[in-house]
Write an enzyme that holds these catalytic residues in place. Structure first.
Site, PDB file in Angstrom:
ATOM      1  N   SER A 135       0.855  -1.177   0.000  1.00 21.87           N
ATOM      2  CA  SER A 135       0.000   0.000   0.000  1.00 21.87           C
ATOM      3  C   SER A 135       0.896   1.234   0.000  1.00 21.87           C
ATOM      4  O   SER A 135       1.730   1.393   0.886  1.00 21.87           O
ATOM      5  CB  SER A 135      -0.891  -0.037   1.249  1.00 21.87           C
ATOM      6  OG  SER A 135      -1.696   1.114   1.339  1.00 21.87           O
ATOM      7  N   LYS A 161      -0.909  -0.882  -4.480  1.00 20.63           N
ATOM      8  CA  LYS A 161      -2.153  -0.183  -4.131  1.00 20.63           C
ATOM      9  C   LYS A 161      -1.818   1.268  -3.853  1.00 20.63           C
ATOM     10  O   LYS A 161      -0.973   1.562  -3.008  1.00 20.63           O
ATOM     11  CB  LYS A 161      -2.776  -0.849  -2.906  1.00 20.63           C
ATOM     12  CG  LYS A 161      -3.845  -0.048  -2.190  1.00 20.63           C
ATOM     13  CD  LYS A 161      -4.591  -0.928  -1.186  1.00 20.63           C
ATOM     14  CE  LYS A 161      -4.743  -0.261   0.164  1.00 20.63           C
ATOM     15  NZ  LYS A 161      -5.448  -1.119   1.137  1.00 20.63           N
ATOM     16  N   LEU A 162      -2.470   2.160  -4.576  1.00 15.81           N
ATOM     17  CA  LEU A 162      -2.267   3.593  -4.366  1.00 15.81           C
ATOM     18  C   LEU A 162      -3.371   4.122  -3.477  1.00 15.81           C
ATOM     19  O   LEU A 162      -4.558   3.918  -3.753  1.00 15.81           O
ATOM     20  CB  LEU A 162      -2.295   4.352  -5.695  1.00 15.81           C
ATOM     21  CG  LEU A 162      -1.288   3.945  -6.768  1.00 15.81           C
ATOM     22  CD1 LEU A 162      -1.451   4.851  -7.994  1.00 15.81           C
ATOM     23  CD2 LEU A 162       0.142   4.009  -6.227  1.00 15.81           C
ATOM     24  N   LYS A 163      -2.991   4.819  -2.431  1.00  9.59           N
ATOM     25  CA  LYS A 163      -3.970   5.539  -1.625  1.00  9.59           C
ATOM     26  C   LYS A 163      -4.404   6.768  -2.419  1.00  9.59           C
ATOM     27  O   LYS A 163      -3.549   7.464  -2.991  1.00  9.59           O
ATOM     28  CB  LYS A 163      -3.328   5.962  -0.303  1.00  9.59           C
ATOM     29  CG  LYS A 163      -3.026   4.788   0.618  1.00  9.59           C
ATOM     30  CD  LYS A 163      -4.324   4.092   1.008  1.00  9.59           C
ATOM     31  CE  LYS A 163      -4.175   3.355   2.321  1.00  9.59           C
ATOM     32  NZ  LYS A 163      -5.467   2.752   2.742  1.00  9.59           N
ATOM     33  N   ASP A 189      -7.216   2.791  -3.153  1.00  8.42           N
ATOM     34  CA  ASP A 189      -7.973   2.761  -1.891  1.00  8.42           C
ATOM     35  C   ASP A 189      -8.258   4.194  -1.454  1.00  8.42           C
ATOM     36  O   ASP A 189      -7.330   4.968  -1.212  1.00  8.42           O
ATOM     37  CB  ASP A 189      -7.155   2.029  -0.818  1.00  8.42           C
ATOM     38  CG  ASP A 189      -7.916   1.867   0.499  1.00  8.42           C
ATOM     39  OD1 ASP A 189      -9.080   2.307   0.586  1.00  8.42           O
ATOM     40  OD2 ASP A 189      -7.338   1.283   1.442  1.00  8.42           O
ATOM     41  N   ASN A 191     -10.344   5.035   1.250  1.00  7.92           N
ATOM     42  CA  ASN A 191     -10.722   5.156   2.664  1.00  7.92           C
ATOM     43  C   ASN A 191     -11.897   6.121   2.856  1.00  7.92           C
ATOM     44  O   ASN A 191     -11.845   7.038   3.679  1.00  7.92           O
ATOM     45  CB  ASN A 191      -9.524   5.575   3.528  1.00  7.92           C
ATOM     46  CG  ASN A 191      -8.509   4.461   3.695  1.00  7.92           C
ATOM     47  OD1 ASN A 191      -7.395   4.556   3.174  1.00  7.92           O
ATOM     48  ND2 ASN A 191      -8.891   3.388   4.360  1.00  7.92           N
ATOM     49  N   GLU A 214     -11.132   0.452  -3.748  1.00  8.31           N
ATOM     50  CA  GLU A 214     -11.455   0.039  -2.382  1.00  8.31           C
ATOM     51  C   GLU A 214     -12.116   1.182  -1.612  1.00  8.31           C
ATOM     52  O   GLU A 214     -11.590   2.298  -1.576  1.00  8.31           O
ATOM     53  CB  GLU A 214     -10.144  -0.388  -1.706  1.00  8.31           C
ATOM     54  CG  GLU A 214     -10.269  -0.860  -0.259  1.00  8.31           C
ATOM     55  CD  GLU A 214      -8.913  -1.290   0.304  1.00  8.31           C
ATOM     56  OE1 GLU A 214      -7.951  -1.447  -0.488  1.00  8.31           O
ATOM     57  OE2 GLU A 214      -8.799  -1.451   1.531  1.00  8.31           O
ATOM     58  N   ASP A 239     -13.892  -2.338   2.315  1.00  7.59           N
ATOM     59  CA  ASP A 239     -13.001  -2.558   3.460  1.00  7.59           C
ATOM     60  C   ASP A 239     -13.787  -2.152   4.718  1.00  7.59           C
ATOM     61  O   ASP A 239     -14.419  -3.006   5.367  1.00  7.59           O
ATOM     62  CB  ASP A 239     -11.722  -1.721   3.263  1.00  7.59           C
ATOM     63  CG  ASP A 239     -10.786  -1.701   4.458  1.00  7.59           C
ATOM     64  OD1 ASP A 239     -11.110  -2.327   5.492  1.00  7.59           O
ATOM     65  OD2 ASP A 239      -9.712  -1.056   4.385  1.00  7.59           O
ATOM     66  N   LYS A 263     -10.079  -7.966   6.934  1.00  5.82           N
ATOM     67  CA  LYS A 263      -9.168  -7.562   8.011  1.00  5.82           C
ATOM     68  C   LYS A 263      -9.706  -8.145   9.303  1.00  5.82           C
ATOM     69  O   LYS A 263     -10.757  -7.711   9.786  1.00  5.82           O
ATOM     70  CB  LYS A 263      -9.126  -6.033   8.131  1.00  5.82           C
ATOM     71  CG  LYS A 263      -8.300  -5.324   7.080  1.00  5.82           C
ATOM     72  CD  LYS A 263      -8.332  -3.838   7.324  1.00  5.82           C
ATOM     73  CE  LYS A 263      -7.593  -3.088   6.231  1.00  5.82           C
ATOM     74  NZ  LYS A 263      -7.891  -1.636   6.305  1.00  5.82           N
ATOM     75  N   GLY A 291      -4.306  -4.891   5.528  1.00  7.02           N
ATOM     76  CA  GLY A 291      -3.260  -4.678   6.530  1.00  7.02           C
ATOM     77  C   GLY A 291      -3.561  -3.450   7.352  1.00  7.02           C
ATOM     78  O   GLY A 291      -4.229  -2.517   6.889  1.00  7.02           O
TER      79      GLY A 291
HETATM   80  C1  NPQ Z   1      -6.525   0.302   4.590  1.00  7.12           C
HETATM   81  N1  NPQ Z   1      -4.217  -0.017   5.471  1.00  7.12           N
HETATM   82  O1  NPQ Z   1      -6.490  -0.660   3.859  1.00  7.12           O
HETATM   83  C2  NPQ Z   1      -5.504   0.508   5.699  1.00  7.12           C
HETATM   84  C3  NPQ Z   1      -5.659   1.757   6.375  1.00  7.12           C
HETATM   85  C4  NPQ Z   1      -4.675   2.222   7.363  1.00  7.12           C
HETATM   86  C5  NPQ Z   1      -2.139  -0.759   4.553  1.00  7.12           C
HETATM   87  O2  NPQ Z   1      -3.521   0.769   3.479  1.00  7.12           O
HETATM   88  C6  NPQ Z   1      -1.814   3.368  11.319  1.00  7.12           C
HETATM   89  C7  NPQ Z   1      -2.562   2.270  11.678  1.00  7.12           C
HETATM   90  C8  NPQ Z   1      -1.961   3.888  10.061  1.00  7.12           C
HETATM   91  C9  NPQ Z   1      -3.463   1.710  10.789  1.00  7.12           C
HETATM   92  C10 NPQ Z   1      -3.015   3.848   7.891  1.00  7.12           C
HETATM   93  C11 NPQ Z   1      -3.360   0.082   4.440  1.00  7.12           C
HETATM   94  C12 NPQ Z   1      -2.870   3.320   9.162  1.00  7.12           C
HETATM   95  C13 NPQ Z   1      -3.617   2.227   9.523  1.00  7.12           C
HETATM   96  C14 NPQ Z   1      -3.917   3.288   7.012  1.00  7.12           C
HETATM   97  C15 NPQ Z   1      -4.515   1.675   8.612  1.00  7.12           C
HETATM   98  O3  NPQ Z   1      -7.457   1.064   4.470  1.00  7.12           O
HETATM   99 MG    MG Z   2      -8.579   0.050   2.927  1.00  4.79          MG
END
Ligand code: NPQ
Ligand code: MG
Length: 368
Positions: A135, A161-163, A189, A191, A214, A239, A263, A291
């Site tokens: 990610s 995976k690009l945020k 992703d 969020n 996502e 997610d 998750k 993750g």
């Molecule tokens: C997701 N994870 O899939 C999460 C979100 C995420 C790997 O993109 C600290 C603790 C910082 C938990 C940042 C990935 C975080 C975190 C992002 C979870 O949406």
């Molecule tokens: Mg996510």
């Protein structure tokens, strides 16, 4: 198995580089590590909640509070405790899935170490290694992003995976596609950073052959995701919205997603995570393991889960050094884009005592 109490440690692990998402920028991981203790056994759990309630409503101090006041005491007064009994015992308390998941994980690890069975075997794993993705956080510029992606591809990651967020979506995706080619497994992703009013804009991602988008919309907006899925050609993956096997079944039936990010922390534990795997498999819906910047403890269990047959897409099960210079356990090291599934009893890994003490901010003993 008999338990005498649970040790809860708050830890603070510095990140190798800041991790920016649509909801926050993190420079360190604050988390809880649990140790379930019995007369002749111990088991480890990790709580994936963040310090602030930005990814979901749970947060570290709240998890510590609900564990101390309600969840650990709910397991008291039993001569025998099995991991399958944990969720039913905690069910009278609403929500707090991340706190519940951490406690169940610690009890499950203790039980499996006693029985000499690995997480992988217990959960039903069918592979001895799992393909890994990474990610990639939001960056200040596209050139910086391209350098970061190039580094991860050099390290062997099999999927990127690009945020994304409004203002950082079509251009970074276009740039990564142009630079690294059509064969790159690429997904995004958000969020929950968009609304259904952004549907036409998100459709501009359609030409880039993304594996999935996502959680584009709010956690509670299942019907919005269903409407979006009818508007864009990129497959919609959920997610944050998937809080249980029941929620997964509803989202799939309503057409809100065709792929699910599993998750264990978000859904109340590894046993519920397996049920989500099973529900999705029954619907022909692919799943992958998400993750939460886990330490080696959560990473070990996630890799075991990701080895189940329905996990047909690479997960965010990155190597330890993606996030941490020194992990709590022996580090997970990428080999040919894969991580090995641990084979020892329970998690198959244990915190290195000095590494754990080094990052522990506070320790609390909750008697049973
Ligand atoms: C997701 N994870 O899939 C999460 C979100 C995420 C790997 O993109 C600290 C603790 C910082 C938990 C940042 C990935 C975080 C975190 C992002 C979870 O949406
Ligand atoms: Mg996510």
């Amino acid at each position: 198995m008999k338990l005498t109490g649970v040790e809860v440690r708050e830890i603070r692990l510095p990140l190798v580089s800041p991790f920016r998402t649509s909801f926050s920028t993190q420079t360190a991981r604050t988390a809880l590590v649990l140790r379930a203790v019995g007369p002749d056994v111990e088991g480890w759990g990790e709580c994936v909640a963040m310090a602030d309630p930005r990814y979901s409503s749970e947060y570290v101090a709240g998890c510590g509070d609900v564990l101390r006041r309600f969840l650990v005491p709910a397991l008291a007064g039993r001569d025998r405790l099995d991991a399958v009994a944990v969720a039913p015992a905690l069910a009278p308390f609403r929500g707090h899935r991340m706190a519940k998941a951490a406690l169940e994980m610690a009890v499950l690890d203790a039980e499996l170490r006693t029985r000499g069975v690995s997480f992988a075997r217990e959960l039903g794993a069918v592979h001895d290694r799992v393909p890994c993705g990474v990610s990639v956080g939001i960056m200040d510029s596209v050139p910086e992003l391209l350098d970061a992606v190039a580094g991860y591809l050099d390290a062997g990651y099999l999927r990127i995976k690009l945020k994304i967020e409004p203002g950082w979506d079509v251009e970074p995706v276009r740039a990564v596609r142009e630079r690294f080619g059509d064969a790159l497994l690429l997904q995004v992703d958000a969020n929950a950073a968009y609304t259904l009013a952004d549907a036409r804009h998100l459709a501009r991602l359609d030409p880039f052959q993304l594996l999935l988008i996502e959680q584009p919309l709010d956690e509670e907006d299942i019907l919005g995701h269903a409407a979006l899925a009818r508007t864009v050609s990129t497959p919609v993956c959920l997610d944050e919205s998937i809080t249980s096997a029941r929620a997964a079944a509803a989202a799939i039936t309503l057409g809100a997603c065709t792929i699910v990010n599993v998750k264990p922390g978000r859904v109340g534990g590894y046993l519920e995570a397996r049920r989500i795997h099973d529900v999705c498999a029954a619907h022909g819906v692919p799943v992958w393991c998400g993750g939460m910047l886990e330490t080696g403890l959560g990473r070990a269990a996630n890799v075991a889960l990701a080895a189940l047959p329905g996990f047909t897409l690479p997960g965010d099960t990155s190597a330890s050094d993606r996030y941490y210079r020194t992990d709590l356990t022996e580090p997970f090291v990428l080999a040919d884009g894969h991580l090995p599934v641990p084979t020892g009893p329970g998690l198959g890994v244990t915190p290195l005592p000095d590494a754990l003490d080094e990052v522990t901010v506070r320790t609390e003993w909750i008697p049973l």
